[in-house]
Each structure stands twice: as C-alpha cells, then as structure tokens.
Scaffold this motif. Structure first.
Motif, PDB file in Angstrom:
ATOM      1  N   LEU A 207       1.794  17.203  17.982  1.00 59.35           N
ATOM      2  CA  LEU A 207       2.270  16.216  17.012  1.00 59.35           C
ATOM      3  C   LEU A 207       1.535  16.359  15.686  1.00 59.35           C
ATOM      4  N   ILE A 208       0.227  16.591  15.748  1.00 60.82           N
ATOM      5  CA  ILE A 208      -0.548  16.778  14.516  1.00 60.82           C
ATOM      6  C   ILE A 208      -0.056  18.004  13.758  1.00 60.82           C
ATOM      7  N   ALA A 209       0.175  19.107  14.476  1.00 70.96           N
ATOM      8  CA  ALA A 209       0.648  20.330  13.826  1.00 70.96           C
ATOM      9  C   ALA A 209       2.020  20.132  13.198  1.00 70.96           C
ATOM     10  N   ILE A 210       2.893  19.392  13.886  1.00 69.93           N
ATOM     11  CA  ILE A 210       4.235  19.169  13.356  1.00 69.93           C
ATOM     12  C   ILE A 210       4.193  18.292  12.113  1.00 69.93           C
ATOM     13  N   VAL A 211       3.381  17.242  12.145  1.00 67.65           N
ATOM     14  CA  VAL A 211       3.280  16.353  10.979  1.00 67.65           C
ATOM     15  C   VAL A 211       2.740  17.116   9.778  1.00 67.65           C
ATOM     16  N   GLN A 212       1.740  17.953   9.990  1.00 66.52           N
ATOM     17  CA  GLN A 212       1.198  18.738   8.887  1.00 66.52           C
ATOM     18  C   GLN A 212       2.235  19.713   8.352  1.00 66.52           C
TER      19      GLN A 212
ATOM     20  N   PRO B 253       0.838  -1.205   0.000  1.00 60.86           N
ATOM     21  CA  PRO B 253       0.000   0.000   0.000  1.00 60.86           C
ATOM     22  C   PRO B 253       0.866   1.245   0.000  1.00 60.86           C
ATOM     23  N   PRO B 254       0.352   2.369  -0.478  1.00 62.17           N
ATOM     24  CA  PRO B 254       1.134   3.607  -0.466  1.00 62.17           C
ATOM     25  C   PRO B 254       1.383   4.079   0.955  1.00 62.17           C
ATOM     26  N   ALA B 255       2.503   4.762   1.133  1.00 60.40           N
ATOM     27  CA  ALA B 255       2.810   5.326   2.449  1.00 60.40           C
ATOM     28  C   ALA B 255       1.764   6.378   2.792  1.00 60.40           C
ATOM     29  N   LYS B 256       1.182   6.265   3.971  1.00 61.00           N
ATOM     30  CA  LYS B 256       0.085   7.159   4.329  1.00 61.00           C
ATOM     31  C   LYS B 256       0.100   7.427   5.829  1.00 61.00           C
ATOM     32  N   VAL B 257      -0.249   8.654   6.190  1.00 64.43           N
ATOM     33  CA  VAL B 257      -0.422   9.052   7.582  1.00 64.43           C
ATOM     34  C   VAL B 257      -1.848   9.566   7.729  1.00 64.43           C
ATOM     35  N   VAL B 258      -2.598   8.983   8.646  1.00 63.16           N
ATOM     36  CA  VAL B 258      -3.986   9.374   8.882  1.00 63.16           C
ATOM     37  C   VAL B 258      -4.063  10.092  10.223  1.00 63.16           C
ATOM     38  N   ILE B 259      -4.671  11.281  10.209  1.00 57.49           N
ATOM     39  CA  ILE B 259      -4.776  12.112  11.409  1.00 57.49           C
ATOM     40  C   ILE B 259      -6.248  12.332  11.725  1.00 57.49           C
TER      41      ILE B 259
ATOM     42  N   ALA C 240       4.857  10.752   2.372  1.00 56.95           N
ATOM     43  CA  ALA C 240       3.665   9.938   2.557  1.00 56.95           C
ATOM     44  C   ALA C 240       2.434  10.799   2.250  1.00 56.95           C
ATOM     45  N   GLN C 241       1.342  10.119   1.955  1.00 56.34           N
ATOM     46  CA  GLN C 241       0.064  10.817   1.812  1.00 56.34           C
ATOM     47  C   GLN C 241      -0.461  11.187   3.181  1.00 56.34           C
ATOM     48  N   LEU C 242      -1.020  12.367   3.302  1.00 58.62           N
ATOM     49  CA  LEU C 242      -1.525  12.849   4.588  1.00 58.62           C
ATOM     50  C   LEU C 242      -3.043  12.990   4.477  1.00 58.62           C
ATOM     51  N   ASP C 243      -3.773  12.179   5.249  1.00 61.55           N
ATOM     52  CA  ASP C 243      -5.242  12.220   5.279  1.00 61.55           C
ATOM     53  C   ASP C 243      -5.683  12.713   6.640  1.00 61.55           C
ATOM     54  N   VAL C 244      -6.488  13.759   6.649  1.00 63.85           N
ATOM     55  CA  VAL C 244      -7.040  14.310   7.885  1.00 63.85           C
ATOM     56  C   VAL C 244      -8.523  13.999   7.901  1.00 63.85           C
TER      57      VAL C 244
ATOM     58  N   ALA D 184      -8.061  14.742  13.891  1.00 66.41           N
ATOM     59  CA  ALA D 184      -7.821  15.949  14.669  1.00 66.41           C
ATOM     60  C   ALA D 184      -8.758  16.058  15.862  1.00 66.41           C
ATOM     61  N   ARG D 185      -9.920  15.403  15.811  1.00 64.19           N
ATOM     62  CA  ARG D 185     -10.874  15.515  16.913  1.00 64.19           C
ATOM     63  C   ARG D 185     -10.406  14.780  18.157  1.00 64.19           C
ATOM     64  N   SER D 186      -9.787  13.622  17.963  1.00 63.86           N
ATOM     65  CA  SER D 186      -9.336  12.837  19.111  1.00 63.86           C
ATOM     66  C   SER D 186      -7.831  12.905  19.320  1.00 63.86           C
ATOM     67  N   GLY D 187      -7.109  13.571  18.406  1.00 65.16           N
ATOM     68  CA  GLY D 187      -5.667  13.649  18.538  1.00 65.16           C
ATOM     69  C   GLY D 187      -4.956  12.352  18.216  1.00 65.16           C
ATOM     70  N   THR D 188      -5.537  11.551  17.320  1.00 66.48           N
ATOM     71  CA  THR D 188      -4.964  10.255  16.957  1.00 66.48           C
ATOM     72  C   THR D 188      -4.159  10.375  15.675  1.00 66.48           C
ATOM     73  N   VAL D 189      -2.960   9.795  15.666  1.00 65.65           N
ATOM     74  CA  VAL D 189      -2.108   9.746  14.484  1.00 65.65           C
ATOM     75  C   VAL D 189      -1.784   8.294  14.187  1.00 65.65           C
ATOM     76  N   VAL D 190      -2.129   7.826  12.986  1.00 63.18           N
ATOM     77  CA  VAL D 190      -1.877   6.452  12.572  1.00 63.18           C
ATOM     78  C   VAL D 190      -0.863   6.480  11.437  1.00 63.18           C
ATOM     79  N   LEU D 191       0.217   5.744  11.605  1.00 62.85           N
ATOM     80  CA  LEU D 191       1.290   5.699  10.620  1.00 62.85           C
ATOM     81  C   LEU D 191       1.132   4.473   9.742  1.00 62.85           C
ATOM     82  N   GLY D 192       1.130   4.676   8.448  1.00 64.81           N
ATOM     83  CA  GLY D 192       1.049   3.565   7.521  1.00 64.81           C
ATOM     84  C   GLY D 192       2.413   2.976   7.235  1.00 64.81           C
ATOM     85  N   GLN D 193       2.425   2.048   6.289  1.00 64.62           N
ATOM     86  CA  GLN D 193       3.661   1.355   5.939  1.00 64.62           C
ATOM     87  C   GLN D 193       4.531   2.246   5.065  1.00 64.62           C
ATOM     88  N   ASN D 194       5.871   2.118   5.245  1.00 65.01           N
ATOM     89  CA  ASN D 194       6.863   2.798   4.407  1.00 65.01           C
ATOM     90  C   ASN D 194       6.857   4.311   4.562  1.00 65.01           C
ATOM     91  N   VAL D 195       6.413   4.827   5.683  1.00 66.04           N
ATOM     92  CA  VAL D 195       6.449   6.271   5.906  1.00 66.04           C
ATOM     93  C   VAL D 195       7.856   6.665   6.330  1.00 66.04           C
TER      94      VAL D 195
END
Length: 383
Positions: free
Chosen positions: A363-368, A268-274, A378-382, A276-287
């Motif tokens: 952490l969310i602000a820094i990743v963005q 799968p493509p490298a992806k980071v899912v954020i 990586a792709q960034l999905d909020v 923002a409501r709960s402050g959760t950051v999920v790191l995908g493969q190859n990020v």
C-alpha cells in the motif's frame, strides 16, 4: 459487506456508479466546514512556555537490581562523592572494593510550567543510565534539577513508581512494560522562578500551532469584532500581534476573554502521512484521486541450499568433500489491475487494495507511485 465486494463494485458498471455516488457523498461529508474552536486551542502566547529541566542522581533501596559496579564505575564514584559531602570517609581499601547492588545511577527529567513559583510541586521522570534491571521499590535521593542556563530551578526526591513488573526463575523470565524508568508524582519542589516578558510591552504575539493564512485572518477578525478595530493584526500565517493592556490584572482578564472566543479554522490541506517503519498510512481530510489504473503484483525469490557429500572412488586418490547444492526459485504473483475514476477518495482505494490482499508495504509503494504519477491530490509526508 465482505471485502471482495469492494473490488467487484469497481468492475461492475452499475455498481461502480452507485459506489462512486456514495464516495462523492462521503467526500462531501469530509469536506464539511470545520467546527468552531476556542482561540486557546489554536494558538500559544509568545513567552508563555514551559522549560525543560534535567539532573543526575542516585536511586537507592533496590532489591539487588541495581547497577553492577564493575561495569558501571560512575555509580560507585557518585556514591563515594555523596559520602564525602555527608562527612563519611571510607578507607581506600574499602572504597576500591565497594560493589553495591541496591544502587542505580539515573537521569531525572522534568518540565517547569510557565509562571511556576518557588514552593510549587512538579512531576518528574526517573530513567536508569547504567545496567540496572529494575527501579521498582527504589527511592531517589535529593537531586538538583538544572535548566539550559546551568541554574538550579528545582530539587527532586521521592519514591519511584514503576508501571510494570517482572519475574525470573531458572533462566526463564517474564516482564510487562519497562522496569528501568519510573515517575515520582510531585517529586520536585520549584526553587527558582523563570523571568518572563508577559507584562512587558504594549503588544502580545499569538503563535498558531498550525500556520494558516486563513486561520490567522479569522482569529484577528474575531478579536477585532469583540475588542474593537485594530486590536489584532495578522502579521503572517503563523503570528498575530495583539494590542493588550499594560496593567498585569487588566492584561490577564483581557487574555482570558480573548482565549474563550470561538473561531472556525480553515480546512487543513489534504495530506497523507506514511510511516514506512511500521507500515502505517494515515489519510488526512479532502484526500482525492485523479483517474488512474493500478497494477501491483508480488515477486518472491527463494533460495534453498543443501549440502551433499561427494564420495570419491575407493580406488581413486580423491578426498571426501561437502558440495553445496543451491536451488533458486522465483515466483511472480498475479497482478490485479484496478481502475479508479476522478474524485474517488483514497479511503476507497485502500479498501479496494485490502480486498485483493495488498500488504501495508504494498500500500505504501502504491500510494507513493500514485503521487509520482500526479494522481494523488494531497501532500505526501514520509516519516
């Protein structure tokens, strides 16, 4: 290993090199080829799907936890309509003053599986739509469940099971889970089957759950290896057209063997899912990250207002008034500068930021910001 050691490794050249080597080794583990999976876990067959059903009904037998008739008039109206269908006609004076407390209006939802036949049982979910405080102990009365076309496909009835409990006394209450929604296992009986096009036409279309050109090509190639050339053609990243037998029995056996074939899907493509409501950051493969430096400090502003009484001179003509006294304080936290080398995984960045006390929102602000700077590969999905 303590958290602060992560940051110290980045600041110490020798330890930093050792950490980078470990991270690169971990990156090689992340980038390992995907394991083989059965085709049935990667695709769905066009036309083979479930259908949503919905209905409106009444739950009776509640212990005083039902809808309040003065605030939810449609509950009483539904009860009167049911009485009329059952041959019970109440005097107008009685009907107008009817205020049942053991009755609740509910919506029933269910999913009708593919190939379901009349007589089969399906599970249903019952949810209150009025102001009932609990459905525990209630019984759902016979309710037709309809599809999007307005046709009745199932009929529901049964005892509602609520996975929670609550108690109250003297203005104090406690509650575990939700009491206004429950389930009825095998609570609906299928009355009508849904027509399908499973055995019509010479071909079937497989739809990938996650579109990928590489995975679609691999599935088509694997099917052709097992059943002969030109049996399957990858039309695009999400659809594969398969030549299938016309006979229902032969087609069913063909699909059973085909779905059991193993295929190694593309990475799968490298992806980071954020979130923002709960402050959760999920790191995908190859990020991974490019070379970058991150400085992040906290700015806090506090406003304190106190009210003081202004007393005029006893011989003066003034009046006693309340005067607000406001104090504004701004404090900027220390900004910790972190350096990251090319190829470092985002996992190392998260651990380093946690070591300096970065909050989830930081952490969310820094990743963005890293994505905007082009350092986040990586792709960034909020969401």
């Amino acid at each position: 290993m303590p958290n602060l050691s992560v940051l110290s490794m980045f600041r110490t050249p020798r330890l930093g090199a050792l950490l980078l080597a470990a991270l690169l080794a971990g990156l090689g583990t992340w980038a390992a080829p995907a394991r083989a999976m059965a085709i049935r876990d990667l695709v769905s067959i066009e036309g083979v799907r479930s259908n949503q059903l919905v209905g409106y009904g009444l739950v009776v037998g509640l212990s005083g936890t039902g809808d309040q008739a003065t605030q939810v008039p449609y509950t009483t109206q539904s009860l009167l309509n049911m009485f009329q269908r059952l041959g019970i006609n109440l005097p107008a004076s009685v009907a107008q003053n009817l205020q049942p407390k053991d009755l609740a209006a509910v919506m029933i939802t269910a999913s009708l599986p593919a190939f379901a036949l009349p007589g089969q049982k399906i599970n249903i979910t019952v949810s209150a739509v009025g102001n009932a405080s609990s459905l525990a102990g209630g019984t759902l009365l016979m309710t037709p469940l309809k599809g999007a076309d307005g046709q009745t496909y199932a009929v529901a009835q049964g005892s509602v099971v609520v996975s929670g409990y609550g108690a109250s006394s003297g203005g104090t209450s406690t509650q575990v889970n939700f009491l206004t929604a429950g389930t009825v296992a095998n609570g609906a009986t299928v009355e009508r089957s849904v027509p399908d096009a499973f055995d019509q036409g010479p071909t079937l279309t497989l739809a990938l759950d996650t579109p990928s050109f590489g995975t679609a090509s691999s599935i088509a190639e694997r099917i052709n290896q097992s059943f002969g050339a030109n049996t399957a053609v990858a039309i695009n990243a999400g659809n594969i057209q398969v030549q299938a037998p016309r006979s229902p029995g032969a087609r069913t056996a063909f699909l059973g063997r085909m779905e059991a074939l193993d295929v190694s899907p593309s990475e799968p493509p490298a992806k980071v899912v954020i979130d923002a409501r709960s402050g959760t950051v999920v790191l995908g493969q190859n990020v991974t990250l490019g070379a970058c430096a991150v400085a992040h400090g906290n700015l806090s502003v506090s406003i304190d207002t106190k009210y003081e009484v202004s007393q005029p001179n006893p011989l003066g003509a003034g009046q006693t008034t309340v005067v607000p006294k406001t104090t504004v304080k701004a404090k900027a936290g220390k900004a910790d500068l972190l350096m990251f080398r090319p190829g470092v995984t985002l996992d190392a960045v998260v651990r380093a930021l946690n070591a300096v006390g970065a909050s989830p929102q930081d952490l969310i602000a820094i990743v963005q910001a890293m994505k905007q700077a082009g350092a986040l590969h990586a792709q960034l999905d909020v969401i």
